[in-house]
Design a protein around this motif. Structure first.
Motif, short mmCIF file in Angstrom:
data_model
loop_
_atom_site.label_atom_id
_atom_site.label_comp_id
_atom_site.label_asym_id
_atom_site.label_seq_id
_atom_site.Cartn_x
_atom_site.Cartn_y
_atom_site.Cartn_z
N PHE A 406 0.91 -1.07 0.14
CA PHE A 406 0.02 0.09 0.11
C PHE A 406 0.77 1.24 -0.14
CE2 PHE A 406 0.43 -1.41 4.47
CZ PHE A 406 1.26 -0.15 4.90
N VAL A 407 0.25 2.27 -0.25
CA VAL A 407 0.88 3.84 -0.04
C VAL A 407 -0.01 4.59 0.83
CG1 VAL A 407 1.41 6.03 -1.23
CG2 VAL A 407 1.98 3.57 -2.42
N LEU A 408 0.26 4.71 1.89
CA LEU A 408 -0.43 5.55 2.85
C LEU A 408 0.24 7.03 3.12
CD1 LEU A 408 -2.67 5.82 5.19
CD2 LEU A 408 -0.73 4.73 6.64
N LYS A 409 -0.73 8.06 2.91
CA LYS A 409 -0.30 9.17 3.31
C LYS A 409 -0.84 9.57 4.68
CE LYS A 409 -1.09 10.72 -1.57
NZ LYS A 409 0.42 10.71 -1.90
N GLU A 440 4.05 7.70 3.47
CA GLU A 440 4.36 8.98 3.34
C GLU A 440 3.99 10.27 4.00
OE1 GLU A 440 2.82 9.70 -0.92
OE2 GLU A 440 4.23 8.12 -1.70
N LEU A 441 4.97 10.79 4.66
CA LEU A 441 4.53 11.71 5.82
C LEU A 441 4.26 13.27 4.91
CD1 LEU A 441 7.02 10.57 8.52
CD2 LEU A 441 4.85 10.08 8.07
N GLN A 442 3.31 14.04 5.55
CA GLN A 442 3.11 15.24 5.00
C GLN A 442 2.92 16.22 6.32
OE1 GLN A 442 0.39 14.96 1.28
NE2 GLN A 442 -0.04 13.32 2.65
N PRO A 443 3.88 17.25 6.64
CA PRO A 443 3.61 18.14 7.62
C PRO A 443 2.36 19.24 6.65
CG PRO A 443 5.63 18.57 6.25
CD PRO A 443 5.29 17.49 5.87
N LYS A 444 1.70 19.68 7.71
CA LYS A 444 0.46 20.61 7.42
C LYS A 444 0.43 21.73 8.30
CE LYS A 444 -1.89 17.32 4.36
NZ LYS A 444 -3.25 17.01 3.99
N GLN A 445 -0.04 22.90 8.16
CA GLN A 445 -0.30 23.95 8.81
C GLN A 445 -1.57 23.54 9.71
OE1 GLN A 445 1.76 26.64 9.10
NE2 GLN A 445 2.95 25.36 7.69
N TRP A 446 -1.31 24.19 11.00
CA TRP A 446 -2.45 23.85 12.02
C TRP A 446 -3.93 23.90 11.46
CZ3 TRP A 446 -3.26 20.58 15.67
CH2 TRP A 446 -3.93 20.85 16.66
N SER A 447 -4.24 25.10 10.92
CA SER A 447 -5.57 25.33 10.57
C SER A 447 -6.01 24.24 9.45
CB SER A 447 -5.68 26.89 10.20
OG SER A 447 -4.76 27.13 9.17
N GLU A 448 -5.07 24.13 8.59
CA GLU A 448 -5.34 23.24 7.35
C GLU A 448 -5.57 22.07 7.90
OE1 GLU A 448 -3.54 21.38 3.14
OE2 GLU A 448 -2.17 22.66 4.65
N PRO A 459 -6.04 10.46 6.08
CA PRO A 459 -6.16 8.97 6.37
C PRO A 459 -5.57 8.43 7.70
CG PRO A 459 -5.20 9.40 3.95
CD PRO A 459 -5.41 10.57 4.80
N MET A 460 -4.66 9.36 8.10
CA MET A 460 -3.69 9.04 9.43
C MET A 460 -3.45 10.37 9.77
SD MET A 460 -0.72 6.65 10.34
CE MET A 460 -1.56 4.98 10.65
N ILE A 461 -3.35 10.68 11.02
CA ILE A 461 -3.00 11.96 11.65
C ILE A 461 -2.47 11.67 12.95
CG2 ILE A 461 -4.19 13.48 10.39
CD1 ILE A 461 -6.26 13.61 12.72
N ILE A 462 -1.96 12.37 13.71
CA ILE A 462 -1.60 12.43 14.97
C ILE A 462 -2.01 13.86 15.66
CG2 ILE A 462 0.73 13.26 14.63
CD1 ILE A 462 1.69 11.62 17.30
N VAL A 463 -2.79 13.71 16.79
CA VAL A 463 -3.33 14.56 17.39
C VAL A 463 -3.78 14.43 18.83
CG1 VAL A 463 -5.91 14.51 16.74
CG2 VAL A 463 -4.88 16.81 17.10
N GLY A 464 -3.62 15.43 19.66
CA GLY A 464 -4.07 15.37 20.92
C GLY A 464 -5.31 15.94 21.54
N TRP A 465 -5.76 15.76 22.65
CA TRP A 465 -6.97 16.45 23.06
C TRP A 465 -6.62 17.10 24.58
CZ3 TRP A 465 -11.74 17.51 21.50
CH2 TRP A 465 -12.77 17.75 22.51
N ALA A 466 -6.89 18.35 24.82
CA ALA A 466 -6.69 18.81 26.09
C ALA A 466 -8.18 19.26 26.55
CB ALA A 466 -6.23 20.23 25.75
#
Length: 568
Positions: A406-409, A440-448, A459-466
């Motif tokens: 597979f190719v995963l972004k 394939e890793l892609q940095p993106k601006q916070w708002s986007e 498809p896949m992100i890393i994010v937290g919850w406060a």
């Protein structure tokens, strides 16, 4: 960013070029951009840190406590014996930045506006749950009427704000301490073209995106600081002369968005910034012992971070071929539990703790701070195991994943070294299992990043919850319920999990509630909707001439401290 640019900005803002930050000014640097300064749309920590100093809520957390509340814009409150009616007496003589005086009409307008708008990018769902019995807005729930909104939030003849709930909610007060429930200037907002607060027009504003609203660009709050101006990278504030709590000792505050970590650290060491987003714990090696700096370490971690695996990807552009043919992935790629488990076993949790958290980290059994009620340390958890990862990859999609590849972004917030490192660890471990696996890793601006994820396009992100408020439901329902805030970002829906969470949020029996949350943790292990990222111990590095920061630091605040509480 170079020092010359920073001093130039100080010169423009304050009238003179200075080699270091003067005693009447506080300079903050971070990598994340500001999403919105309209309270009804503030639902990220970056925006919240500014909003907390522009606006104020009815109540606030007392000192460093995360459970005890004290008055802010309300001086006192009473709760009816049945727990359904809250009556707030409001502070007199409070001025907005516009010069308008705060009255009950402003408080009524603010909370009604939140109930009316309540879109998927805002944090008003939990206010709506408490006051209207549903997290939805009127576009999604026909049972929501103007009459219900008007009854839920109203001023009485004594000028007190009265909140009427359909059912008791023991978390009602802490929900009101969230910055999204801040009181805005009704007259000012209407003059800018915002909702006029009437029944005649309310339907026009339901679900409306107010991220870049007129109020966001020209805020008027009761807070100790008012916005002077802003551009893409700089926000300039000055102390509000008519602040009811007394004029702060720090006259000016400048927030600068500086993407490069090295530039932020250099500015901190040279004294061109008072406090910066440092990045993960390894950075401390560059800062400890540096003259003029102080480290506040051992801050409790009240957040939860996860790697999301979207089970219903809604953007064909990121799917490649859209098939299990080695050239992309299908939209429901992560709907196979075997695949999710394979990824969970591919993450090296111990390496993350060692490299990113410098050994000061904890693997959590569930996406809930281990200091919160409801956390169960005995729930099973995943560990890095290439053999088990391989076994589950071979099971996924009947063997097609292993056979075809597979190719995963995957995406992470630009400028976040910790997030980037986590995704790089996962990428490396997955790709070495099978040469046909590509991440394939892609940095993106916070708002986007936030917008795409909310729309289910990542498809896949890393994010937290406060936490919005200190209760396990705010985490576990958020992450695991198909009615939770993070559902659009994960696509995870499990009937057993939903049932457990609904029971837990309705029961008042503490022991029964705790047992239900243990079942939630075990179900999360069985279904593996997320990869639980280890939690570190918090720290802040700041200039040692700053006074009052540690004494007033509260982990429930987006920015950690109010600017009005510090001095030099």
């Amino acid at each position: 960013m170079k020092k010359a640019i920073l001093t130039g900005l100080l010169a423009v803002s304050l009238g003179s070029a200075l080699a270091v930050v003067p005693n009447n000014t506080h300079v903050i640097m971070q990598s994340a951009d500001i999403v919105s300064l309209d309270p009804t749309m503030i639902y990220d920590t970056s925006s919240g840190a500014l909003g907390e100093n522009i606006y104020e809520t009815l109540v606030k957390y007392k000192g460093k406590s995360v459970s005890e509340l004290e008055p802010m814009l309300a001086t006192e409150w009473k709760v009816s014996p049945d727990g359904k009616v809250y009556t707030f007496t409001l502070r007199k003589g409070v001025k907005f930045h516009s010069g308008n005086e705060m009255t009950c009409a402003d408080a009524e307008y603010s909370l009604r506006r939140n109930l009316v708008v309540n879109n998927s990018d805002s944090g008003n769902w939990f206010l709506s749950e408490a006051l209207l019995g549903t997290p939805s807005n009127a576009n999604d729930d026909n049972n929501i009427t103007w009459a219900k909104i008007a009854k839920a939030v109203a001023c009485n003849n004594q000028g007190q704000l009265v909140l009427t709930l359909p059912a008791p909610d023991p978390a009602m007060l802490v929900k009101l301490a969230f910055i999204g429930q801040a009181i805005v200037d009704k007259k000012w907002a209407i003059s800018l073209g915002e909702w006029d607060g009437t029944e005649k027009t309310w339907k026009e504003w339901v679900g409306k995106d107010l991220t870049d609203s007129a109020l966001s660009n020209k805020p008027s709050g009761t807070g100790a600081y008012q916005l002077v101006r802003k551009d893409a990278s700089t926000y300039v504030f000055k102390a509000f002369d008519n602040y009811w709590g007394g004029k702060p000792k720090i006259e000016n505050v400048i927030l600068q968005i500086v993407k490069e970590q090295a530039a932020r650290l250099e500015a901190l060491k040279k004294g061109d910034a008072d406090i910066v987003e440092t990045g993960p714990r390894p950075v401390l090696a560059q800062l400890q012992g540096a003259p003029g700096l102080k480290v506040y370490d051992g801050i409790p971690n009240n957040t939860a971070t996860a790697i999301f695996m979207q089970e219903n990807i809604k953007d064909p552009a990121v799917l490649g071929s859209g098939k299990l043919d080695g050239n992309g992935i299908p939209a429901n790629f992560f709907s196979d539990v075997n695949l999710r488990k394979a990824f969970a076993y591919s993450f090296d949790y111990d390496r993350y703790i060692k490299e990113v958290l410098q050994g000061k980290g904890t693997k959590r059994t569930m996406l809930l701070p281990d200091s919160f009620f409801g956390y169960d340390p005995n729930v099973k958890q995943y560990s890095y195991d290439p053999q088990l990862a391989t076994a589950f990859f071979k099971k996924a999609w009947g063997g097609q994943v292993w056979q075809n590849g597979f190719v995963l972004k995957a995406s992470y917030r630009a400028g976040s070294v910790a997030a980037q490192t986590a995704m790089e660890i996962l990428k490396a471990n997955v790709e070495k299992l099978n040469p046909k696996f590509k991440v394939e890793l892609q940095p993106k601006q916070w708002s986007e990043f936030l917008k795409n994820a909310q729309q289910g396009k990542e498809p896949m992100i890393i994010v937290g919850w406060a936490p919005d408020y200190a209760d396990p439901d705010n985490f576990l329902y958020t992450f695991y319920s198909s009615n939770g805030y993070y559902y659009p970002r994960s696509g995870y829906k499990d009937s057993i999990m939903d049932s457990l969470l609904e029971q837990a949020r309705k029961t008042t029996d503490r022991a029964k509630r705790k047992a239900l949350y243990s079942q939630v943790g075990n179900r999360a292990y069985e279904t593996a909707p997320y990869i639980n990222v280890p939690a570190g111990v918090g720290f802040v590095v700041y200039r040692d001439n700053i006074k009052g920061l540690e004494e007033n630091y509260n982990i429930m605040l987006s920015g950690g401290y109010y600017w009005k509480d510090i001095s030099k």
